[in-house]
Scaffold this motif. Structure first.
Motif: not given
Length: 65
Positions: A1-2, A13-14, A16-17, A20-21
Motif C-alpha cells: 500500500m502506498a 508503487t503507484v 503496484q497499487d 493490486f486494485y
C-alpha cells in the motif's frame, strides 16, 4: 500500500497499487453458504414482492375502470 510519502514521485508503487486494485476488482468471489433461516427469509421477501405487485396491479386495474 502506498503512503503519502511514496505517492509523491514513486511511480512503481503507484503502479503496484493500481495492479493490486485492478486484480481485486476482477477477482471472482466465492459464494458464501446461506443458512436455512436466511434462505427462508429471502424467499419470503420474494413472495412479498410478488404479492405487492399483484396488489398494485389490481389497484391500477380498478383505477382505470
Amino acid at each position: 500500500m502506498a503512503t503519502i510519502n511514496t505517492l509523491l514521485n514513486d511511480e512503481q508503487t503507484v503502479h503496484q497499487d493500481a495492479a493490486f486494485y485492478a486484480a481485486r476488482r476482477t477477482m471472482a468471489w466465492q459464494r458464501s453458504t446461506i443458512s436455512p433461516r436466511l434462505r427462508l427469509l429471502l424467499w419470503s421477501l420474494r413472495l412479498y414482492v410478488v404479492l405487492m405487485l399483484v396488489v398494485v396491479a389490481i389497484a391500477l386495474a380498478r383505477l382505470l375502470q
